[in-house]
Design a protein around this motif. Sequence first.
Motif, PDB file in Angstrom:
ATOM      1  N   ILE A   1      36.596  13.831   1.505  1.00 17.03           N
ATOM      2  CA  ILE A   1      37.240  14.110   3.118  1.00 17.03           C
ATOM      3  C   ILE A   1      38.337  12.862   2.317  1.00 17.03           C
ATOM      4  N   LEU A   2      38.277  11.788   1.761  1.00 17.07           N
ATOM      5  CA  LEU A   2      40.219  10.412   1.446  1.00 17.07           C
ATOM      6  C   LEU A   2      41.312  10.836   1.043  1.00 17.07           C
ATOM      7  N   ARG A   3      40.792  11.481   0.061  1.00 15.15           N
ATOM      8  CA  ARG A   3      41.677  12.388  -1.134  1.00 15.15           C
ATOM      9  C   ARG A   3      42.213  13.617  -0.921  1.00 15.15           C
ATOM     10  N   LYS A   4      40.897  14.549   0.009  1.00 16.78           N
ATOM     11  CA  LYS A   4      40.980  15.914  -0.533  1.00 16.78           C
ATOM     12  C   LYS A   4      41.549  15.842   1.125  1.00 16.78           C
ATOM     13  N   ALA A   5      41.277  15.424   1.735  1.00 22.53           N
ATOM     14  CA  ALA A   5      41.538  16.064   3.390  1.00 22.53           C
ATOM     15  C   ALA A   5      40.743  17.253   3.976  1.00 22.53           C
TER      16      ALA A   5
ATOM     17  N   ALA B   1      36.589   2.791   4.004  1.00 23.55           N
ATOM     18  CA  ALA B   1      35.296   2.789   2.787  1.00 23.55           C
ATOM     19  C   ALA B   1      36.006   2.847   1.408  1.00 23.55           C
ATOM     20  N   ALA B   2      37.377   3.593   1.484  1.00 19.70           N
ATOM     21  CA  ALA B   2      37.896   3.470  -0.267  1.00 19.70           C
ATOM     22  C   ALA B   2      38.614   1.599  -0.243  1.00 19.70           C
ATOM     23  N   ASP B   3      39.046   0.746   0.538  1.00 18.15           N
ATOM     24  CA  ASP B   3      39.660   0.288   0.471  1.00 18.15           C
ATOM     25  C   ASP B   3      39.795  -1.534   1.484  1.00 18.15           C
ATOM     26  N   ASP B   4      38.400  -1.041   2.119  1.00 16.77           N
ATOM     27  CA  ASP B   4      38.068  -2.028   3.392  1.00 16.77           C
ATOM     28  C   ASP B   4      38.767  -2.390   4.204  1.00 16.77           C
ATOM     29  N   ASN B   5      40.033  -1.814   4.417  1.00 20.30           N
ATOM     30  CA  ASN B   5      41.139  -2.002   5.387  1.00 20.30           C
ATOM     31  C   ASN B   5      40.535  -2.123   6.438  1.00 20.30           C
ATOM     32  N   PRO B   6      40.604  -3.311   7.426  1.00 19.72           N
ATOM     33  CA  PRO B   6      40.075  -3.135   9.172  1.00 19.72           C
ATOM     34  C   PRO B   6      40.761  -2.250  10.026  1.00 19.72           C
ATOM     35  N   LEU B   7      40.326  -0.870  10.168  1.00 17.63           N
ATOM     36  CA  LEU B   7      40.927   0.094  11.095  1.00 17.63           C
ATOM     37  C   LEU B   7      40.908   0.432  12.178  1.00 17.63           C
TER      38      LEU B   7
ATOM     39  N   GLU C   1      39.959   7.254 -11.125  1.00 16.24           N
ATOM     40  CA  GLU C   1      39.160   6.418 -10.901  1.00 16.24           C
ATOM     41  C   GLU C   1      39.422   6.411  -9.190  1.00 16.24           C
ATOM     42  N   TRP C   2      38.995   7.077  -7.966  1.00 17.85           N
ATOM     43  CA  TRP C   2      39.072   7.414  -7.162  1.00 17.85           C
ATOM     44  C   TRP C   2      37.833   8.145  -6.762  1.00 17.85           C
ATOM     45  N   ARG C   3      37.585   9.140  -8.340  1.00 16.33           N
ATOM     46  CA  ARG C   3      36.133   9.515  -8.109  1.00 16.33           C
ATOM     47  C   ARG C   3      34.955   8.874  -8.273  1.00 16.33           C
ATOM     48  N   LYS C   4      35.297   7.845  -9.452  1.00 13.89           N
ATOM     49  CA  LYS C   4      34.366   7.053  -9.370  1.00 13.89           C
ATOM     50  C   LYS C   4      34.002   5.919  -8.546  1.00 13.89           C
ATOM     51  N   ARG C   5      35.279   5.220  -7.739  1.00 15.04           N
ATOM     52  CA  ARG C   5      34.663   4.649  -6.965  1.00 15.04           C
ATOM     53  C   ARG C   5      34.521   4.593  -5.063  1.00 15.04           C
ATOM     54  N   LEU C   6      34.808   6.207  -5.183  1.00 13.15           N
ATOM     55  CA  LEU C   6      34.049   6.801  -4.372  1.00 13.15           C
ATOM     56  C   LEU C   6      32.812   7.988  -4.187  1.00 13.15           C
ATOM     57  N   THR C   7      31.876   8.042  -3.191  1.00 16.36           N
ATOM     58  CA  THR C   7      30.699   9.265  -3.235  1.00 16.36           C
ATOM     59  C   THR C   7      31.500  10.612  -3.150  1.00 16.36           C
ATOM     60  N   ALA C   8      30.740  11.393  -3.482  1.00 13.79           N
ATOM     61  CA  ALA C   8      31.735  12.813  -3.628  1.00 13.79           C
ATOM     62  C   ALA C   8      32.066  13.092  -2.021  1.00 13.79           C
ATOM     63  N   ASP C   9      31.407  13.120  -1.211  1.00 12.08           N
ATOM     64  CA  ASP C   9      31.505  12.819   0.037  1.00 12.08           C
ATOM     65  C   ASP C   9      32.948  12.280   0.650  1.00 12.08           C
ATOM     66  N   GLN C  10      33.019  11.127   0.192  1.00 12.48           N
ATOM     67  CA  GLN C  10      34.403   9.470   0.943  1.00 12.48           C
ATOM     68  C   GLN C  10      36.052  10.474  -0.135  1.00 12.48           C
TER      69      GLN C  10
ATOM     70  N   MET D   1      37.628  10.485  13.659  1.00 11.14           N
ATOM     71  CA  MET D   1      38.082  10.389  12.501  1.00 11.14           C
ATOM     72  C   MET D   1      36.459  10.358  12.099  1.00 11.14           C
ATOM     73  N   ASN D   2      36.489  10.876  10.756  1.00  7.12           N
ATOM     74  CA  ASN D   2      35.162  10.664   9.559  1.00  7.12           C
ATOM     75  C   ASN D   2      34.758   9.600   9.756  1.00  7.12           C
ATOM     76  N   GLY D   3      33.338   9.645   9.914  1.00  6.31           N
ATOM     77  CA  GLY D   3      32.606   8.653   9.869  1.00  6.31           C
ATOM     78  C   GLY D   3      32.775   8.291   8.209  1.00  6.31           C
ATOM     79  N   ASP D   4      32.367   9.354   7.371  1.00  2.00           N
ATOM     80  CA  ASP D   4      31.604   8.992   5.559  1.00  2.00           C
ATOM     81  C   ASP D   4      33.780   8.031   5.227  1.00  2.00           C
ATOM     82  N   ALA D   5      34.614   9.261   6.151  1.00  2.00           N
ATOM     83  CA  ALA D   5      35.806   8.085   5.187  1.00  2.00           C
ATOM     84  C   ALA D   5      35.823   6.475   5.734  1.00  2.00           C
ATOM     85  N   MET D   6      34.800   6.283   6.992  1.00  2.00           N
ATOM     86  CA  MET D   6      35.096   4.592   7.338  1.00  2.00           C
ATOM     87  C   MET D   6      33.342   3.425   6.816  1.00  2.00           C
ATOM     88  N   LYS D   7      33.067   2.381   7.411  1.00  5.64           N
ATOM     89  CA  LYS D   7      32.197   1.417   7.180  1.00  5.64           C
ATOM     90  C   LYS D   7      32.692   0.950   8.248  1.00  5.64           C
TER      91      LYS D   7
END
Length: 173
Positions: free
Chosen positions: A65-69, A91-97, A53-62, A162-168
Amino acid sequence: MAIGAGESIVRYPFSRRRMLGWLGAATALPLAAGCGSAPANATIYPVRFTDAEWRKRLTADQYYILRKAGTERPGSSPLNTEHRKGTFVCAADDNPLFSSATKFESGTGWPSFWKPLPGAVGVSTDRLLGYARTEVHCNRCGGHLGHVFDDGPPPTGKRYCMNGDAMKFRPTA
């Protein structure tokens, strides 16, 4: 050397080669056990999905970074030059960071902040490079965001790198 009548061969349970192998393994095991960023992944977070499900929700870069550190190339994120007022969210759950008011130019090539929003992030020890660093992860999904260092500006002296691809970025309306 010949063995005479009535003599027997004494076999030692440890050969020098076997002993050196065991010593090497005994040295390597504690190092291997300390590698990685398992503490962030061992926690149960409110936002959870299967790996598929994470693979479907996120781009390959996201996902990397987010799931494989993983880490993006320095200077590759458009968020480096984002200077509008607003909020940086996971970028994964829209949590304000992070608030844009805490963003600063660190010269490292990654978006940097001196303070996260209250309760937005968690930290754990990362030994992936063979030494201890403080990993920063999203407190809602556990996604890897980057690392925090003690060389930032006042008032905190922290640099949340922070990694930019981990955020929006969500601009203030």
